[in-house]
Design a protein around this motif. Structure first.
Motif, PDB file in Angstrom:
ATOM      1  N   HIS A 376     -66.189  37.004 -85.070  1.00  0.00           N
ATOM      2  CA  HIS A 376     -65.802  35.896 -85.938  1.00  0.00           C
ATOM      3  C   HIS A 376     -64.371  36.086 -86.447  1.00  0.00           C
ATOM      4  O   HIS A 376     -63.602  35.114 -86.552  1.00  0.00           O
ATOM      5  N   ALA A 377     -64.010  37.317 -86.779  1.00  0.00           N
ATOM      6  CA  ALA A 377     -62.645  37.597 -87.241  1.00  0.00           C
ATOM      7  C   ALA A 377     -61.633  37.329 -86.125  1.00  0.00           C
ATOM      8  O   ALA A 377     -60.542  36.797 -86.371  1.00  0.00           O
ATOM      9  N   PHE A 378     -62.001  37.697 -84.897  1.00  0.00           N
ATOM     10  CA  PHE A 378     -61.136  37.421 -83.748  1.00  0.00           C
ATOM     11  C   PHE A 378     -60.905  35.919 -83.605  1.00  0.00           C
ATOM     12  O   PHE A 378     -59.776  35.471 -83.364  1.00  0.00           O
ATOM     13  N   LEU A 379     -61.974  35.133 -83.728  1.00  0.00           N
ATOM     14  CA  LEU A 379     -61.853  33.685 -83.586  1.00  0.00           C
ATOM     15  C   LEU A 379     -60.977  33.097 -84.697  1.00  0.00           C
ATOM     16  O   LEU A 379     -60.189  32.178 -84.444  1.00  0.00           O
ATOM     17  N   ARG A 380     -61.104  33.618 -85.920  1.00  0.00           N
ATOM     18  CA  ARG A 380     -60.300  33.084 -87.020  1.00  0.00           C
ATOM     19  C   ARG A 380     -58.817  33.318 -86.778  1.00  0.00           C
ATOM     20  O   ARG A 380     -57.989  32.433 -86.992  1.00  0.00           O
ATOM     21  N   ASN A 382     -57.278  34.039 -83.796  1.00  0.00           N
ATOM     22  CA  ASN A 382     -56.773  33.534 -82.529  1.00  0.00           C
ATOM     23  C   ASN A 382     -57.045  32.046 -82.300  1.00  0.00           C
ATOM     24  O   ASN A 382     -56.163  31.320 -81.840  1.00  0.00           O
ATOM     25  N   ARG A 383     -58.248  31.591 -82.593  1.00  0.00           N
ATOM     26  CA  ARG A 383     -58.602  30.198 -82.304  1.00  0.00           C
ATOM     27  C   ARG A 383     -58.211  29.242 -83.421  1.00  0.00           C
ATOM     28  O   ARG A 383     -57.745  28.122 -83.163  1.00  0.00           O
ATOM     29  N   ASP A 384     -58.371  29.668 -84.668  1.00  0.00           N
ATOM     30  CA  ASP A 384     -58.157  28.753 -85.791  1.00  0.00           C
ATOM     31  C   ASP A 384     -56.735  28.202 -85.892  1.00  0.00           C
ATOM     32  O   ASP A 384     -56.555  27.057 -86.320  1.00  0.00           O
ATOM     33  N   PRO A 385     -55.670  28.980 -85.522  1.00  0.00           N
ATOM     34  CA  PRO A 385     -54.331  28.366 -85.528  1.00  0.00           C
ATOM     35  C   PRO A 385     -54.226  27.138 -84.620  1.00  0.00           C
ATOM     36  O   PRO A 385     -53.479  26.209 -84.935  1.00  0.00           O
ATOM     37  N   CYS A 386     -54.975  27.109 -83.526  1.00  0.00           N
ATOM     38  CA  CYS A 386     -54.981  25.923 -82.659  1.00  0.00           C
ATOM     39  C   CYS A 386     -55.565  24.731 -83.409  1.00  0.00           C
ATOM     40  O   CYS A 386     -55.035  23.610 -83.324  1.00  0.00           O
ATOM     41  N   GLU A 387     -56.639  24.955 -84.143  1.00  0.00           N
ATOM     42  CA  GLU A 387     -57.254  23.872 -84.911  1.00  0.00           C
ATOM     43  C   GLU A 387     -56.318  23.393 -86.021  1.00  0.00           C
ATOM     44  O   GLU A 387     -56.230  22.188 -86.293  1.00  0.00           O
ATOM     45  N   ARG A 388     -55.616  24.322 -86.657  1.00  0.00           N
ATOM     46  CA  ARG A 388     -54.677  23.933 -87.714  1.00  0.00           C
ATOM     47  C   ARG A 388     -53.519  23.114 -87.155  1.00  0.00           C
ATOM     48  O   ARG A 388     -53.090  22.130 -87.780  1.00  0.00           O
ATOM     49  N   MET A 389     -53.034  23.482 -85.972  1.00  0.00           N
ATOM     50  CA  MET A 389     -51.948  22.712 -85.361  1.00  0.00           C
ATOM     51  C   MET A 389     -52.427  21.321 -84.950  1.00  0.00           C
ATOM     52  O   MET A 389     -51.672  20.335 -85.051  1.00  0.00           O
ATOM     53  N   ILE A 390     -53.652  21.218 -84.491  1.00  0.00           N
ATOM     54  CA  ILE A 390     -54.220  19.898 -84.181  1.00  0.00           C
ATOM     55  C   ILE A 390     -54.310  19.051 -85.446  1.00  0.00           C
ATOM     56  O   ILE A 390     -53.999  17.848 -85.441  1.00  0.00           O
ATOM     57  N   ASP A 391     -54.717  19.665 -86.562  1.00  0.00           N
ATOM     58  CA  ASP A 391     -54.788  18.946 -87.841  1.00  0.00           C
ATOM     59  C   ASP A 391     -53.406  18.471 -88.278  1.00  0.00           C
ATOM     60  O   ASP A 391     -53.252  17.333 -88.757  1.00  0.00           O
ATOM     61  N   ILE A 441     -60.287  27.929 -74.642  1.00  0.00           N
ATOM     62  CA  ILE A 441     -60.097  29.211 -73.944  1.00  0.00           C
ATOM     63  C   ILE A 441     -60.314  30.375 -74.898  1.00  0.00           C
ATOM     64  O   ILE A 441     -61.008  31.345 -74.577  1.00  0.00           O
ATOM     65  N   LEU A 442     -59.729  30.289 -76.091  1.00  0.00           N
ATOM     66  CA  LEU A 442     -59.856  31.384 -77.052  1.00  0.00           C
ATOM     67  C   LEU A 442     -61.275  31.485 -77.599  1.00  0.00           C
ATOM     68  O   LEU A 442     -61.727  32.575 -77.948  1.00  0.00           O
ATOM     69  N   HIS A 443     -61.989  30.361 -77.672  1.00  0.00           N
ATOM     70  CA  HIS A 443     -63.382  30.400 -78.113  1.00  0.00           C
ATOM     71  C   HIS A 443     -64.236  31.209 -77.134  1.00  0.00           C
ATOM     72  O   HIS A 443     -65.151  31.921 -77.543  1.00  0.00           O
ATOM     73  N   ASP A 444     -63.924  31.109 -75.843  1.00  0.00           N
ATOM     74  CA  ASP A 444     -64.672  31.831 -74.807  1.00  0.00           C
ATOM     75  C   ASP A 444     -63.899  33.028 -74.262  1.00  0.00           C
ATOM     76  O   ASP A 444     -64.151  33.463 -73.138  1.00  0.00           O
ATOM     77  N   MET A 445     -62.968  33.563 -75.058  1.00  0.00           N
ATOM     78  CA  MET A 445     -62.107  34.634 -74.546  1.00  0.00           C
ATOM     79  C   MET A 445     -62.896  35.875 -74.149  1.00  0.00           C
ATOM     80  O   MET A 445     -62.615  36.497 -73.123  1.00  0.00           O
ATOM     81  N   PHE A 446     -63.907  36.275 -74.930  1.00  0.00           N
ATOM     82  CA  PHE A 446     -64.671  37.467 -74.579  1.00  0.00           C
ATOM     83  C   PHE A 446     -65.419  37.263 -73.260  1.00  0.00           C
ATOM     84  O   PHE A 446     -65.561  38.196 -72.465  1.00  0.00           O
ATOM     85  N   HIS A 447     -65.914  36.057 -73.030  1.00  0.00           N
ATOM     86  CA  HIS A 447     -66.579  35.748 -71.764  1.00  0.00           C
ATOM     87  C   HIS A 447     -65.572  35.816 -70.619  1.00  0.00           C
ATOM     88  O   HIS A 447     -65.844  36.413 -69.569  1.00  0.00           O
ATOM     89  N   LEU A 448     -64.396  35.224 -70.821  1.00  0.00           N
ATOM     90  CA  LEU A 448     -63.351  35.270 -69.806  1.00  0.00           C
ATOM     91  C   LEU A 448     -62.934  36.706 -69.516  1.00  0.00           C
ATOM     92  O   LEU A 448     -62.739  37.086 -68.359  1.00  0.00           O
ATOM     93  N   TRP A 449     -62.804  37.500 -70.554  1.00  0.00           N
ATOM     94  CA  TRP A 449     -62.371  38.890 -70.379  1.00  0.00           C
ATOM     95  C   TRP A 449     -63.420  39.674 -69.589  1.00  0.00           C
ATOM     96  O   TRP A 449     -63.080  40.495 -68.745  1.00  0.00           O
ATOM     97  N   SER A 450     -64.683  39.414 -69.875  1.00  0.00           N
ATOM     98  CA  SER A 450     -65.752  40.095 -69.148  1.00  0.00           C
ATOM     99  C   SER A 450     -65.694  39.774 -67.652  1.00  0.00           C
ATOM    100  O   SER A 450     -65.783  40.671 -66.806  1.00  0.00           O
TER     101      SER A 450
END
Length: 625
Positions: A376-380, A382-391, A441-450
């Protein structure tokens, strides 16, 4: 059958079975032998210029990719497609009007997949198409249950299978004892010159022997470091034993490094590449034979630990939301923060007590919960800045027309370094879809990395050492990573409705040579967006100081105008196709969007609002925020 005659002086034969231009043009050729050559009579051949044998498509599979179950049937094309391929083939033109009907993926499809697997037996499969029989069956069975939704269930709601599916790719947090071995690995990798000695075009000792020598040297360094750190443990491991006897120890140490890097992308920035390339070479069959042991083991995930100990029900417990939540401090009182901390600690203790059993301790269960919290910390971050820029985009800019000509998002090729020409509405759509894609992409980053590690460490997919224009790189196909990326792209395209620009995903070519560099590109997104978001959030604080308020009002008119100028400049020139010397390498392709954003970062110091970044604490896009 035509027999070969005695060879002539020019190296040809009168009845040579070799079908070559030299034989045809030779004055001593045997026209009858050429005429009856197997290649001219439809006999099987395996030459480089022969077309591959066309195999019939298995029933229930997509006509396009051939390795995914068909989900929709196009009545106009009379073909069955998986959802991703159908959208890619019917995105534009008259094909958008084609009528479809949904196909039901049932247990019958699984049974057919089993039959297909059994029929294939030990037949050799093309690695580029990713036709491994066991994995193919796993893909079919995993397609039956519904995929987890993108949004995390709210606290107090029913979690269902969301955490179960998510935990499959969440690595387990390192324990204190494991961190000691991690330091040994990092120390050994920091002094290793593995890639310098292996990825060269120099002749001399064979590459296989060089690889084995370097791997053994690294293992010896780790052994020596362990012996110096803990003499008793070192003696027990290495006294009168060889490398092969300590296979489990080396696998464990290498796995710790991989697990630590996935959970902390900003760590091991100079050593992880060496580690992955070393393990990639160690997976080659000839290297395994020379080494006498394997260096690779699967990543230890939360799902694997809980499944092994029959404790997966903990991930279905509705209390897990409270036990893994990330506690924010922005805009909240100390009392509220302390209340949430105590609530989280109680939830962790309750779950670890409730699901404790033989084979799995409370401490192990806590580690699993902490690992999900780390995700969850990783998502906040890495992913959350994308949501803030969309806002920001939706708040300050109109989707179809510019509110102010100064803040128009329109760009023209050749002006300001742009390589694309978009009007305001088209650029708005282009930016929002790019940010949406990055978020997915960042939401599924751990899956992509695997999957990226599976592609990189596959013993059946080889690489080629090639000069890509940026030095020698290992060019390797990444079928699993590519497949998931196309799925993510399809999801992003559906969420935004229309798609502007190219849908090309570079992977395994000179732009993105392999999955390692692909992962490295997209783990840098937060380094671009987070400093911009932080600067924008600091502008109201700057306005509270009289001198800085005067500077902002004199140069920009108001704080809102300043924010609009920063955003409009980034949304125009951070997504204008720039950053490369040709359109194919940058432009509007999936990877070109990120290239343009990095190019904008390199020109920030030339912008007139750059002092505002410095005043807000900006020290660079590679700094700590």
């Amino acid at each position: 059958m035509v027999e070969a005659g005695p060879p002539l002086q020019n190296g040809s034969t009168t009845r040579n079975g070799t079908f070559s231009l030299k034989n045809i043009l030779s004055p001593d050729n045997d026209l009858e032998a050429i005429e009856h050559h197997p290649k001219l009579n439809g006999e099987a051949s395996s030459g480089w210029d022969e077309e591959a044998i066309v195999r019939p498509l298995a029933e229930g599979y997509c006509i396009e990719c051939e390795d995914q179950p068909a989900e929709v049937f196009c009545e106009n094309c009379a073909d069955a497609y998986c959802d991703v391929c159908y959208s890619a083939q019917h995105r534009k033109g008259s094909r958008t009007t084609h009528k479809t009907k949904a196909l039901d993926i049932t247990q019958k499809a699984v049974e057919k997949a089993k039959e297909r697997v059994e029929a294939k037996g030990d037949e050799h499969m093309d690695v580029v198409e990713d036709d491994d029989a066991d994995e193919e069956l796993e893909q079919i069975t995993s397609a039956i249950p519904a995929q987890p939704s993108g949004a995390q269930p709210a606290i107090g709601s029913t979690v269902g299978e969301w955490f179960v599916d998510r935990s499959r790719f969440i690595p387990l947090r390192l324990t204190l004892g494991e961190r000691k071995f991690l330091r040994l690995l990092e120390a050994a990798l920091s002094v290793s010159e593995y890639t310098d000695k292996i990825d060269t075009l120099s002749s001399g000792q064979s590459k296989a022997k060089r690889i084995v020598a370097q791997i053994k040297e690294l293992c010896a360094i780790m052994s020596g470091l362990l012996l110096s750190a803990d003499y008793k443990a070192g003696q027990e491991l290495f006294q009168d034993r060889d490398f092969q006897a300590n296979e489990e120890f080396y696998q464990r140490v290498f796995e710790l490094g991989r697990r630590h890097k996935i959970m902390n992308p900003d760590k091991m920035r100079t050593t992880y590449g060496k580690l992955i390339y070393l393990l990639q070479d160690s997976q080659a069959p000839e290297i395994k034979d020379l080494l006498g042991f394997s260096c690779v083991k699967p990543i230890n995930t939360v799902y694997a630990v809980l499944k092994e100990n029959d404790a997966l029900d903990m991930l279905r417990d509705d209390l897990i939301n409270a036990a893994t939540q990330e506690i924010y401090s922005e805009g909240r009182s100390r009392r509220e923060i302390q209340r949430d901390i105590k609530s989280k600690e109680r939830a962790i203790e309750t779950l670890s007590t409730r699901y404790q059993r033989r084979g799995v301790s409370q401490e192990t269960l806590r580690q699993c919960l902490y690992s999900i919290g780390d995700n969850h910390a990783f998502l906040r971050v890495n992913r959350d800045p994308c949501e803030r820029m969309i806002d920001y985009l939706q708040e300050y800019f109109h989707p179809t027309q510019a509110k102010d000509p100064k803040n128009s998002l329109a760009i023209r090729s050749g002006k300001g370094g742009a390589r694309l020409s978009h009007d305001h509405s088209k650029q708005y759509a282009y930016v929002i879809q790019s940010l949406t894609l990055w978020k997915e992409i960042l939401h599924d980053m751990f899956h992509l990395w695997s999957l990226a590690e599976e592609d990189l460490l596959s013993d059946s997919i080889s690489y080629r050492l090639r000069d890509t224009g940026q030095g020698l790189n290992r060019v390797q196909p990444s079928p699993k990573t590519s497949r998931l990326m196309h799925t993510i792209l399809h999801k992003a395209q559906k969420s935004v409705g229309s798609w502007v620009g190219s849908s090309v995903i570079h992977m395994g070519d000179h732009n993105v040579p392999n999955a390692l560099l692909f992962i490295d590109k997209y783990t840098q997104i937060y380094r671009i967006l987070l400093p911009i978001c932080n600067t924008l959030s600091q502008i109201p604080n700057l306005m509270e100081k009289p001198a800085l308020r005067s500077y902002i009002e004199d140069d920009f008119g108001s704080a809102e105008n300043l924010m609009k100028e920063i955003l409009s400049d980034f949304f125009r020139h951070g997504f204008d196709g720039s950053g490369a010397d040709n359109f194919y390498d940058a432009g509007s392709c999936i990877d070109g969007r990120l290239t343009s954003a990095w190019n904008w970062c390199s020109t920030l110091e030339k912008k007139r609002f750059f002092p505002v970044f410095l005043l807000s604490g900006f020290i660079g896009f590679d700094g700590d925020w």
